[in-house]
Design a protein around this motif. Structure first.
Motif, PDB file in Angstrom:
ATOM      1  N   VAL A  11     -65.638  18.036  56.013  1.00 31.66           N
ATOM      2  CA  VAL A  11     -64.196  18.125  56.253  1.00 31.66           C
ATOM      3  C   VAL A  11     -63.601  19.242  55.408  1.00 31.66           C
ATOM      4  N   ARG A  12     -62.353  19.627  55.740  1.00 31.23           N
ATOM      5  CA  ARG A  12     -61.700  20.699  54.968  1.00 31.23           C
ATOM      6  C   ARG A  12     -61.082  20.189  53.681  1.00 31.23           C
ATOM      7  N   GLU A  13     -60.702  18.918  53.667  1.00 29.31           N
ATOM      8  CA  GLU A  13     -60.004  18.351  52.515  1.00 29.31           C
ATOM      9  C   GLU A  13     -60.950  18.186  51.334  1.00 29.31           C
ATOM     10  N   SER A  14     -60.489  18.651  50.174  1.00 30.84           N
ATOM     11  CA  SER A  14     -61.311  18.512  48.967  1.00 30.84           C
ATOM     12  C   SER A  14     -60.922  17.261  48.174  1.00 30.84           C
ATOM     13  N   ASN A  15     -59.820  16.635  48.557  1.00 33.33           N
ATOM     14  CA  ASN A  15     -59.341  15.462  47.822  1.00 33.33           C
ATOM     15  C   ASN A  15     -59.792  14.139  48.447  1.00 33.33           C
ATOM     16  N   VAL A  16     -60.686  14.189  49.435  1.00 28.59           N
ATOM     17  CA  VAL A  16     -61.186  12.985  50.085  1.00 28.59           C
ATOM     18  C   VAL A  16     -62.574  12.672  49.533  1.00 28.59           C
ATOM     19  N   GLY A 102     -56.129  -5.438  59.509  1.00 23.77           N
ATOM     20  CA  GLY A 102     -54.968  -5.967  58.801  1.00 23.77           C
ATOM     21  C   GLY A 102     -53.740  -6.082  59.687  1.00 23.77           C
ATOM     22  N   THR A 103     -53.577  -5.133  60.597  1.00 24.27           N
ATOM     23  CA  THR A 103     -52.403  -5.115  61.466  1.00 24.27           C
ATOM     24  C   THR A 103     -52.744  -5.376  62.930  1.00 24.27           C
ATOM     25  N   GLY A 104     -54.028  -5.271  63.287  1.00 27.51           N
ATOM     26  CA  GLY A 104     -54.428  -5.390  64.692  1.00 27.51           C
ATOM     27  C   GLY A 104     -54.151  -4.122  65.476  1.00 27.51           C
ATOM     28  N   HIS A 105     -53.725  -3.079  64.776  1.00 26.90           N
ATOM     29  CA  HIS A 105     -53.383  -1.807  65.410  1.00 26.90           C
ATOM     30  C   HIS A 105     -54.651  -1.114  65.921  1.00 26.90           C
ATOM     31  N   GLN A 106     -54.602  -0.637  67.178  1.00 27.85           N
ATOM     32  CA  GLN A 106     -55.703   0.117  67.778  1.00 27.85           C
ATOM     33  C   GLN A 106     -55.218   1.528  68.049  1.00 27.85           C
ATOM     34  N   PHE A 107     -56.091   2.508  67.905  1.00 29.72           N
ATOM     35  CA  PHE A 107     -55.682   3.885  68.105  1.00 29.72           C
ATOM     36  C   PHE A 107     -56.890   4.756  68.418  1.00 29.72           C
ATOM     37  N   GLY A 108     -56.614   5.945  68.895  1.00 32.57           N
ATOM     38  CA  GLY A 108     -57.671   6.904  69.180  1.00 32.57           C
ATOM     39  C   GLY A 108     -57.175   8.306  68.897  1.00 32.57           C
ATOM     40  N   THR A 109     -58.099   9.179  68.551  1.00 34.09           N
ATOM     41  CA  THR A 109     -57.786  10.581  68.296  1.00 34.09           C
ATOM     42  C   THR A 109     -58.751  11.426  69.107  1.00 34.09           C
ATOM     43  N   GLY A 110     -58.197  12.365  69.840  1.00 32.91           N
ATOM     44  CA  GLY A 110     -59.028  13.262  70.637  1.00 32.91           C
ATOM     45  C   GLY A 110     -59.197  14.601  69.957  1.00 32.91           C
ATOM     46  N   LEU A 111     -59.923  15.468  70.620  1.00 36.92           N
ATOM     47  CA  LEU A 111     -60.096  16.840  70.151  1.00 36.92           C
ATOM     48  C   LEU A 111     -59.193  17.752  70.972  1.00 36.92           C
ATOM     49  N   TYR A 112     -58.665  18.772  70.333  1.00 41.04           N
ATOM     50  CA  TYR A 112     -57.790  19.719  71.013  1.00 41.04           C
ATOM     51  C   TYR A 112     -58.494  20.266  72.252  1.00 41.04           C
ATOM     52  N   ASN A 113     -57.807  20.170  73.380  1.00 44.15           N
ATOM     53  CA  ASN A 113     -58.335  20.626  74.679  1.00 44.15           C
ATOM     54  C   ASN A 113     -59.694  20.001  75.014  1.00 44.15           C
ATOM     55  N   THR A 119     -63.684  23.732  64.340  1.00 46.24           N
ATOM     56  CA  THR A 119     -62.255  23.755  64.029  1.00 46.24           C
ATOM     57  C   THR A 119     -61.561  22.503  64.549  1.00 46.24           C
ATOM     58  N   ASN A 120     -61.840  22.128  65.792  1.00 44.49           N
ATOM     59  CA  ASN A 120     -61.192  20.954  66.377  1.00 44.49           C
ATOM     60  C   ASN A 120     -61.642  19.653  65.726  1.00 44.49           C
ATOM     61  N   VAL A 121     -62.917  19.576  65.370  1.00 46.48           N
ATOM     62  CA  VAL A 121     -63.432  18.386  64.699  1.00 46.48           C
ATOM     63  C   VAL A 121     -62.773  18.232  63.327  1.00 46.48           C
ATOM     64  N   LYS A 122     -62.680  19.314  62.579  1.00 46.20           N
ATOM     65  CA  LYS A 122     -62.048  19.239  61.257  1.00 46.20           C
ATOM     66  C   LYS A 122     -60.565  18.906  61.375  1.00 46.20           C
ATOM     67  N   SER A 123     -59.901  19.389  62.418  1.00 50.35           N
ATOM     68  CA  SER A 123     -58.494  19.039  62.653  1.00 50.35           C
ATOM     69  C   SER A 123     -58.345  17.558  62.960  1.00 50.35           C
ATOM     70  N   ALA A 124     -59.279  17.014  63.725  1.00 47.25           N
ATOM     71  CA  ALA A 124     -59.240  15.582  64.041  1.00 47.25           C
ATOM     72  C   ALA A 124     -59.397  14.754  62.769  1.00 47.25           C
ATOM     73  N   TYR A 125     -60.318  15.169  61.904  1.00 47.60           N
ATOM     74  CA  TYR A 125     -60.474  14.459  60.624  1.00 47.60           C
ATOM     75  C   TYR A 125     -59.185  14.531  59.815  1.00 47.60           C
ATOM     76  N   SER A 126     -58.541  15.691  59.791  1.00 45.99           N
ATOM     77  CA  SER A 126     -57.275  15.825  59.056  1.00 45.99           C
ATOM     78  C   SER A 126     -56.237  14.859  59.608  1.00 45.99           C
TER      79      SER A 126
END
Length: 136
Positions: A11-16, A102-113, A119-126
């Motif tokens: 990932v790009r983040e150094s604080n994770v 904890g909340t029962g919240h469901q979600f999904g994240t896709g890749l740009y286009n 680049t798109n994978v790292k953006s998704a992680y961000s």
């Protein structure tokens, strides 16, 4: 800190901070999981992640779980009555599926286009880190 079952992502983040964990670790329950902000389960581990004994853990843990590059829908992991092998693949368009017990919240994240590149994978992680930080 984020627990990872499978290969730790780049990932790009150094604080994770990532720490590799196992499915056996999940079975230790809240006393173990409370040290983590989230758990990432990588593609190569998804068939095991869908084992019925883990569905309850995902639902009762107070942290979110992320299932990367799944060809299955989210209930395959959080519903113990659904078999991974018996459920057909789907083209959901999501790079990652998430569930917060904890909340029962469901979600999904896709890749740009819907393009799988670094680049798109790292953006998704961000995006995912942002969701974790803001409490989803």
């Amino acid at each position: 800190m984020i627990g990872v079952i499978g290969e730790v992502p780049m990932v790009r983040e150094s604080n994770v901070t990532f720490k590799q964990i196992t499915f056996d670790d999940l079975e230790k329950g809240d006393s173990f999981l409370s040290a983590y902000d989230a758990v990432f389960i990588m593609k190569e581990e998804l068939p095991v992640a869908a084992s019925p004994q883990y569905a309850k853990i995902y639902k009762l843990a107070g942290i979110p779980f992320f299932f990367f590059e799944s060809s299955k829908i989210l209930p395959t992991y959080i519903d113990a009555s659904i078999s991974y092998q018996d459920f057909p693949d789907t083209l959901s368009g999501f790079f990652v599926l998430g569930y917060d017990g904890g909340t029962g919240h469901q979600f999904g994240t896709g890749l740009y286009n819907d393009t799988n590149n670094e680049t798109n994978v790292k953006s998704a992680y961000s995006d995912i880190f942002g969701q974790i930080e803001t409490g989803l």
